[in-house]
Write a protein that holds these residues in place. Sequence first.
Motif, mmCIF file in Angstrom:
data_model
loop_
_atom_site.group_PDB
_atom_site.id
_atom_site.type_symbol
_atom_site.label_atom_id
_atom_site.label_comp_id
_atom_site.label_asym_id
_atom_site.label_seq_id
_atom_site.Cartn_x
_atom_site.Cartn_y
_atom_site.Cartn_z
ATOM 1 N N ILE A 16 0.843 -1.200 0.000
ATOM 2 C CA ILE A 16 0.000 0.000 0.000
ATOM 3 C C ILE A 16 0.876 1.247 0.000
ATOM 4 O O ILE A 16 0.606 2.203 -0.738
ATOM 5 N N CYS A 17 1.939 1.244 0.800
ATOM 6 C CA CYS A 17 2.838 2.400 0.858
ATOM 7 C C CYS A 17 3.506 2.636 -0.490
ATOM 8 O O CYS A 17 3.652 3.779 -0.929
ATOM 9 N N GLN A 18 3.935 1.556 -1.173
ATOM 10 C CA GLN A 18 4.587 1.716 -2.466
ATOM 11 C C GLN A 18 3.606 2.238 -3.510
ATOM 12 O O GLN A 18 3.958 3.073 -4.335
ATOM 13 N N GLU A 19 2.377 1.750 -3.453
ATOM 14 C CA GLU A 19 1.381 2.188 -4.419
ATOM 15 C C GLU A 19 1.042 3.681 -4.254
ATOM 16 O O GLU A 19 0.814 4.373 -5.235
ATOM 17 N N HIS A 20 1.022 4.159 -3.045
ATOM 18 C CA HIS A 20 0.606 5.530 -2.776
ATOM 19 C C HIS A 20 1.769 6.476 -2.470
ATOM 20 O O HIS A 20 1.546 7.647 -2.184
ATOM 21 N N SER A 21 2.989 6.013 -2.556
ATOM 22 C CA SER A 21 4.128 6.855 -2.197
ATOM 23 C C SER A 21 4.287 8.042 -3.142
ATOM 24 O O SER A 21 4.641 9.142 -2.715
ATOM 25 N N ASP A 22 4.024 7.842 -4.425
ATOM 26 C CA ASP A 22 4.164 8.957 -5.372
ATOM 27 C C ASP A 22 3.175 10.083 -5.039
ATOM 28 O O ASP A 22 3.553 11.260 -5.038
ATOM 29 N N ALA A 23 1.936 9.715 -4.745
ATOM 30 C CA ALA A 23 0.931 10.742 -4.396
ATOM 31 C C ALA A 23 1.312 11.441 -3.084
ATOM 32 O O ALA A 23 1.174 12.666 -2.962
ATOM 33 N N PHE A 24 1.813 10.682 -2.129
ATOM 34 C CA PHE A 24 2.213 11.254 -0.843
ATOM 35 C C PHE A 24 3.379 12.216 -1.027
ATOM 36 O O PHE A 24 3.363 13.338 -0.492
ATOM 37 N N LEU A 25 4.393 11.803 -1.800
ATOM 38 C CA LEU A 25 5.558 12.656 -2.008
ATOM 39 C C LEU A 25 5.190 13.924 -2.779
ATOM 40 O O LEU A 25 5.706 15.011 -2.489
#
Length: 191
Positions: A16-25
Motif C-alpha cells: 500500500i505504501c509503495q502504491e501511494h508513495s508517489d501521491a504522498f511525495l
Amino acid sequence: ALVKTARESSTQIAKICQEHSDAFLSSVGKVVTVTGAPTGELQKKIEMANDILQRESGAVMLESVKTLETFRGMDVRARTLLGMVNACRRVAVLLERARRQAALNRPRMAIDAVEEARTCLTVPLTSLLFLPGSGGSRGDLVLPDKGLDGGDVGSVGTNPNAGGGNGGGGAMLSLEETPFGARAMELLPKI
C-alpha cells in the motif's frame, strides 16, 4: 499463527505504501512550496495585525471599564442623594402634619405624626438607599403616602439585605445625625 498474520500484514502495508508513495511525495512537495515566502509574509502580517488589535482594543476596553466604573459611582451617589431627599421630604411633611393637627386641637393625630416622623429620623440610612447587588430591582419602603395637601409623597428605595452598618467609612447611621435631622428632632417635642 500470530507471527504468520503479522508478516502478511506487514507485506500488505508495504504494498500500500509503495502504491501511494508517489501521491504522498507530491503532496509533501506541494506543502513545501506553499510554506515558502508567501506563507512567511502572511504569518508576519497576521502576527502584526494581532499585536495591533490587542494594543488598540485593549486600550479602548480599559478606558471603557474606567468610564463604566465612574458612571456606576455616579449612579450610586445619585441614588443615595435621592433616598436622602425623599426621607427629608417625608419628615418635613410629617412635621407639618403634626403641627397642623396640634393647631386643630387633635392631639392623638399630632402625636401619631410626631411618632412617625421620629421613626423616619431614626431608621438607618442604609435601609433608605438603593444599594448595588440587590439584583437590579428595588423594593419600596412605603411610608404613609399622603402629604398635607393630600398629594402623594412618594416612597423611598430600600435594600432588604441592608444591615445596620454605616455602609462605608464614616457615613452617618441615621437621618437624625444630619443637620436636618438634628433640627427636626429639636422640633418634635415642641409640637
